[in-house]
Design an enzyme around this catalytic site. Sequence first.
Site, short mmCIF file in Angstrom:
data_model
loop_
_atom_site.label_atom_id
_atom_site.label_comp_id
_atom_site.label_asym_id
_atom_site.label_seq_id
_atom_site.Cartn_x
_atom_site.Cartn_y
_atom_site.Cartn_z
N GLY A 268 0.84 -1.20 0.00
CA GLY A 268 0.00 0.00 0.00
C GLY A 268 0.87 1.24 0.00
N VAL A 269 0.23 2.40 -0.07
CA VAL A 269 1.01 3.63 -0.07
C VAL A 269 1.17 4.15 1.35
CG1 VAL A 269 0.65 4.44 -2.42
CG2 VAL A 269 -1.11 4.82 -0.73
N GLY A 270 2.25 4.88 1.63
CA GLY A 270 2.40 5.53 2.93
C GLY A 270 3.67 5.17 3.64
N ASN A 271 3.74 5.69 4.85
CA ASN A 271 4.92 5.62 5.69
C ASN A 271 5.30 4.17 6.05
OD1 ASN A 271 6.78 6.48 7.68
ND2 ASN A 271 5.54 8.31 7.98
N GLU A 293 -0.10 -2.14 -6.90
CA GLU A 293 -0.82 -1.08 -7.61
C GLU A 293 0.07 0.07 -8.00
OE1 GLU A 293 -5.09 -1.15 -5.35
OE2 GLU A 293 -3.83 0.59 -5.23
N ILE A 363 -7.29 1.63 9.48
CA ILE A 363 -7.67 2.60 10.51
C ILE A 363 -7.79 1.89 11.84
CG2 ILE A 363 -9.64 4.00 11.30
CD1 ILE A 363 -9.74 5.14 8.47
N ASN A 383 -10.35 7.73 2.92
CA ASN A 383 -10.05 7.67 1.48
C ASN A 383 -11.03 6.72 0.80
OD1 ASN A 383 -7.78 9.33 1.92
ND2 ASN A 383 -6.62 7.55 2.58
N GLY A 387 -7.42 -0.69 -3.45
CA GLY A 387 -7.14 -2.06 -3.89
C GLY A 387 -6.95 -3.02 -2.74
N LYS A 407 -4.39 9.85 16.78
CA LYS A 407 -4.80 11.11 17.40
C LYS A 407 -4.08 11.35 18.73
CE LYS A 407 -7.80 11.91 14.13
NZ LYS A 407 -7.40 12.86 13.11
O1 0RQ Z 1 -5.69 11.54 9.81
O2 0RQ Z 1 -4.03 13.21 9.16
O3 0RQ Z 1 -6.37 13.86 9.77
O4 0RQ Z 1 -4.79 13.01 11.53
O5 0RQ Z 1 -6.20 8.59 9.40
O6 0RQ Z 1 -3.51 7.96 9.07
O7 0RQ Z 1 -1.56 7.19 10.38
O8 0RQ Z 1 -1.26 8.89 8.49
O9 0RQ Z 1 -1.77 6.45 8.08
O10 0RQ Z 1 -1.51 7.45 5.75
O11 0RQ Z 1 -1.00 5.02 6.32
O12 0RQ Z 1 -3.35 5.89 6.22
C1 0RQ Z 1 -5.96 3.30 6.48
C2 0RQ Z 1 -6.21 5.71 5.91
C3 0RQ Z 1 -4.01 4.79 6.75
C4 0RQ Z 1 -4.76 4.20 4.45
C5 0RQ Z 1 -5.26 4.50 5.90
C6 0RQ Z 1 -6.34 8.93 10.78
C7 0RQ Z 1 -5.04 9.63 11.11
C8 0RQ Z 1 -4.81 10.44 9.85
C9 0RQ Z 1 -4.18 8.70 8.10
P1 0RQ Z 1 -5.18 13.03 10.09
P2 0RQ Z 1 -1.95 7.70 9.03
P3 0RQ Z 1 -1.81 6.23 6.51
C10 0RQ Z 1 -3.31 0.36 -1.97
C11 0RQ Z 1 -3.91 0.14 -0.63
C12 0RQ Z 1 -7.23 2.14 2.35
C13 0RQ Z 1 -6.76 1.98 0.92
C14 0RQ Z 1 -5.66 0.99 0.78
C15 0RQ Z 1 -5.88 3.90 3.48
C16 0RQ Z 1 -5.30 9.49 8.77
O13 0RQ Z 1 -3.88 3.11 4.48
O14 0RQ Z 1 -6.52 4.80 2.94
O15 0RQ Z 1 -5.36 0.21 1.66
N1 0RQ Z 1 -6.16 2.59 3.23
N2 0RQ Z 1 -5.02 1.01 -0.38
O16 0RQ Z 1 -5.17 10.41 12.27
C17 0RQ Z 1 -9.23 7.89 13.94
C18 0RQ Z 1 -8.20 5.79 13.98
C19 0RQ Z 1 -7.30 6.24 12.98
C20 0RQ Z 1 -7.46 7.54 12.50
C21 0RQ Z 1 -5.80 6.58 11.45
N3 0RQ Z 1 -8.11 4.57 14.49
N4 0RQ Z 1 -9.15 6.64 14.42
N5 0RQ Z 1 -8.44 8.36 12.95
N6 0RQ Z 1 -6.53 7.71 11.55
N7 0RQ Z 1 -6.26 5.67 12.33
C22 0RQ Z 1 -3.24 1.80 -2.44
C23 0RQ Z 1 -4.50 2.21 -3.20
O17 0RQ Z 1 -5.49 1.61 -3.12
C24 0RQ Z 1 -4.47 3.43 -4.03
#
Ligand code: 0RQ
Length: 505
Positions: A268-271, A293, A363, A383, A387, A407
Amino acid sequence: MHDRIRDARMLERVVTAEQAAALINPGMTVAMSGFTGAGYPKAVPQALAARMEAEHDAGHPFRIKVLTGASTAPELDGALAKVDGLELRLPYQSDPTMRARINAGELDYIDIHLSHVGQYTWYGFFGDIDLAVIEVAGVLEDGRLIPSSSVGNNKTWLEQAGKVILEVNRFQPAELEGMHDIYYGTALPPNRKPIPMTSPEDRIGEPYLRVDPDKVIAIVETNGPDRNSPFNPPDEASRQIAGHLLEFLEHEIKRGRLAETLLPLQSGVGNIPNAVLEGLAAGGYRGLTAFTEVIQDGMLKLLKDGVLKMASATSFSLSRAGVDEFNANVDYYRERIILRPQEISNHPELVRRLGCIALNGMIEADIYGNINSTHVAGTRIMNGIGGSGDFARNSYLSVFMSPSTAKGGTVSSIVPMASHVDHTEHDTMIVVTEQGLADLRGLAPKQRARIIIENCAHPDFQPMLQDYFDRACRDSYGKHTPHLLGEALSWHQRFVETGSMKPAG
Ligand code: 0RQ
């Protein structure tokens, strides 16, 4: 000047973005290119947004339905959301302005498995596609198109749309030509044939997109970069998560369940995924493959170092530095990257056959392993599923990763009951937080709960989870998957009311 448009018929159709946008009417269903901030049209959506704003100021409603590959950028989703120009959006977004409108209830959004979008269009589930707006890197003499930095659903859009507007973006490297593999063998049930791919390295299609030249009503020339989100080095929690996962992979190799070259990686994308990729490099892995992807900066580095021998994807998602690196060594990367339509990059048949290792963010997870990837407190979309579902259900290993809290530590990512379920307990094999890893394979619900609470929960929330589970085991209506239904979502309710899942006092 027009060297990117080599077809004389097409040259006659070059217009300004404003002239092209004037061809789009209120109520239309418009399919656009774009996937994870790459290969989206850059000029026509902005010109359209300006037109919408003027119409709205004059008291005339002007909204359209927009379908894409996945997320786009401020020039597309941001611009159209800002002027309230959308009545429906699918299948994925990550734009702050659009997210705010969706969560305010002002715009309908359909969050769909990315591999399903093409076939749902062919099935007619979204109605007619009036128009497609597609970014390409060039047009050949015979009218075929050189795809841009993402393929997404462009094959389907070009075939299914009544009319087509092309954006030819000369900023995209000319060397993209030849990198793509567009498969034209898909058919509709009951006439489907097996997809002839047994390795991520297989090329099964052709490097160009086909389009009926009679459908092309306008061509706009552009010269602009993709979204190019900055690349942040992994933080401490991400490194710890990666560490747990890498230890697990080593264990699997020792047990003989994985080879030293692992299996094709989906990341997946991200840190966190970036930290995992860095960890693979540090761990001495060589000759791996990716069936994924998106190609991020981390993957370029792995390709360069030989950790990955090749990567199959549908899109790039690079920082500015990543683009510079790609452009500087384009001949090297061309040999090692294949970009495919998203219905192929994410195809369940292929993910299952190749036996991918799926690594995705989440999440929250509940104590039984149900995963929420999309909705904060069950109601606010972040989001979309993207995928993750295509891969989670069908991979050899399905891994979900998150810090154990969000948070500022006030929210637990491990909860009694997931407030929204994208991936069921049946699809989740491994859950990882910085606290540790829970291997759920072959475990029954109560066994899963014990290990998730023990290994993954943050110490601030672990006793509360244990207490909930113990009381549920004693008092639950059924004892197979014990829950206290009146209490199961109380943590989320507390978060909504107080901004924290921690009890007062
Ligand atoms: O929000 O920036 O407003 O504080 O969610 O969280 O920790 O920066 O993590 O960027 O890795 O995203 C699941 C969203 C994680 C992502 C998800 C809040 C947190 C922050 C982002 P703020 P982080 P990430 C292939 C795979 C679905 C699509 C996928 C995602 C924001 O991985 O969109 O998997 N996945 N695609 O504060 C409240 C919680 C939280 C929360 C995180 N428990 N409660 N807020 N956040 N956990 C790629 C493609 O398909 C294109």
